[in-house]
Write a protein that holds these residues in place. Sequence first.
Motif, PDB file in Angstrom:
ATOM      1  N   UNK A   1       0.859  -1.183   0.000  1.00  0.00           N
ATOM      2  CA  UNK A   1       0.000   0.000   0.000  1.00  0.00           C
ATOM      3  C   UNK A   1       0.895   1.233   0.000  1.00  0.00           C
ATOM      4  N   UNK A   2       0.987   1.921  -1.129  1.00  0.00           N
ATOM      5  CA  UNK A   2       1.878   3.067  -1.258  1.00  0.00           C
ATOM      6  C   UNK A   2       1.253   4.373  -0.783  1.00  0.00           C
ATOM      7  N   UNK A   3      -0.036   4.390  -0.466  1.00  0.00           N
ATOM      8  CA  UNK A   3      -0.678   5.628  -0.023  1.00  0.00           C
ATOM      9  C   UNK A   3      -0.262   6.010   1.393  1.00  0.00           C
ATOM     10  N   UNK A   4       0.098   5.041   2.211  1.00  0.00           N
ATOM     11  CA  UNK A   4       0.486   5.328   3.592  1.00  0.00           C
ATOM     12  C   UNK A   4       1.997   5.325   3.773  1.00  0.00           C
ATOM     13  N   UNK A   5       2.721   5.417   2.717  1.00  0.00           N
ATOM     14  CA  UNK A   5       4.179   5.366   2.777  1.00  0.00           C
ATOM     15  C   UNK A   5       4.745   6.689   3.284  1.00  0.00           C
ATOM     16  N   UNK A   6       5.708   6.615   4.221  1.00  0.00           N
ATOM     17  CA  UNK A   6       6.384   7.796   4.739  1.00  0.00           C
ATOM     18  C   UNK A   6       7.878   7.559   4.639  1.00  0.00           C
ATOM     19  N   UNK A   7       8.574   8.563   4.146  1.00  0.00           N
ATOM     20  CA  UNK A   7      10.016   8.470   4.022  1.00  0.00           C
ATOM     21  C   UNK A   7      10.646   8.878   5.348  1.00  0.00           C
ATOM     22  N   UNK A   8      11.321   7.950   6.023  1.00  0.00           N
ATOM     23  CA  UNK A   8      11.957   8.235   7.306  1.00  0.00           C
ATOM     24  C   UNK A   8      13.468   8.238   7.111  1.00  0.00           C
ATOM     25  N   UNK A   9      14.072   9.268   7.622  1.00  0.00           N
ATOM     26  CA  UNK A   9      15.513   9.380   7.483  1.00  0.00           C
ATOM     27  C   UNK A   9      16.199   8.587   8.593  1.00  0.00           C
ATOM     28  N   UNK A  10      17.251   7.893   8.221  1.00  0.00           N
ATOM     29  CA  UNK A  10      18.013   7.099   9.180  1.00  0.00           C
ATOM     30  C   UNK A  10      18.987   8.025   9.907  1.00  0.00           C
ATOM     31  N   UNK A  11      19.063   7.911  11.223  1.00  0.00           N
ATOM     32  CA  UNK A  11      20.004   8.797  11.944  1.00  0.00           C
ATOM     33  C   UNK A  11      21.450   8.482  11.576  1.00  0.00           C
ATOM     34  N   UNK A  12      22.199   9.546  11.317  1.00  0.00           N
ATOM     35  CA  UNK A  12      23.605   9.409  10.946  1.00  0.00           C
ATOM     36  C   UNK A  12      24.459   9.408  12.209  1.00  0.00           C
ATOM     37  N   UNK A  13      25.500   8.611  12.241  1.00  0.00           N
ATOM     38  CA  UNK A  13      26.325   8.560  13.464  1.00  0.00           C
ATOM     39  C   UNK A  13      27.071   9.871  13.730  1.00  0.00           C
ATOM     40  N   UNK A  14      27.419  10.634  12.712  1.00  0.00           N
ATOM     41  CA  UNK A  14      28.166  11.875  12.928  1.00  0.00           C
ATOM     42  C   UNK A  14      27.264  13.056  13.298  1.00  0.00           C
ATOM     43  N   UNK A  15      25.929  12.871  13.220  1.00  0.00           N
ATOM     44  CA  UNK A  15      25.024  13.975  13.572  1.00  0.00           C
ATOM     45  C   UNK A  15      24.433  13.819  14.966  1.00  0.00           C
ATOM     46  N   UNK A  16      24.824  12.802  15.689  1.00  0.00           N
ATOM     47  CA  UNK A  16      24.240  12.588  17.028  1.00  0.00           C
ATOM     48  C   UNK A  16      24.853  13.464  18.067  1.00  0.00           C
TER      49      UNK A  16
END
Length: 95
Positions: A80-95
């Motif tokens: 089901x592509x209508x409920x798709x959300x693009x989630x960004x993966x946390x980067x180790x250098x931005x923590x």
Amino acid sequence: MLGKILIYLKGSHFFRVGLPMISLCLIGTHGLKFYQEIRYEEKESRQRILTGKEMINLTKSNRKQLSLESEYERMMKKVDLTTYKNKRVPRPWKE
């Protein structure tokens, strides 16, 4: 005379070490041959050779026409592509 021969054989390194080793090798190969024959006979008894008609019947019944388009359609029904959300993966250098 016989006593001298027995004394020589007792002291001989070949008769103390070599002869038992050679006899173990020969007896061992005979024993392995016996067990190998049993193994192969059992394996042959479990296998069955199919005739040409039986082979054709087996392959025809299991054949299914697949195409890339039909697989794509089948997969798109599951997703089901209508409920798709693009989630960004946390980067180790931005923590």
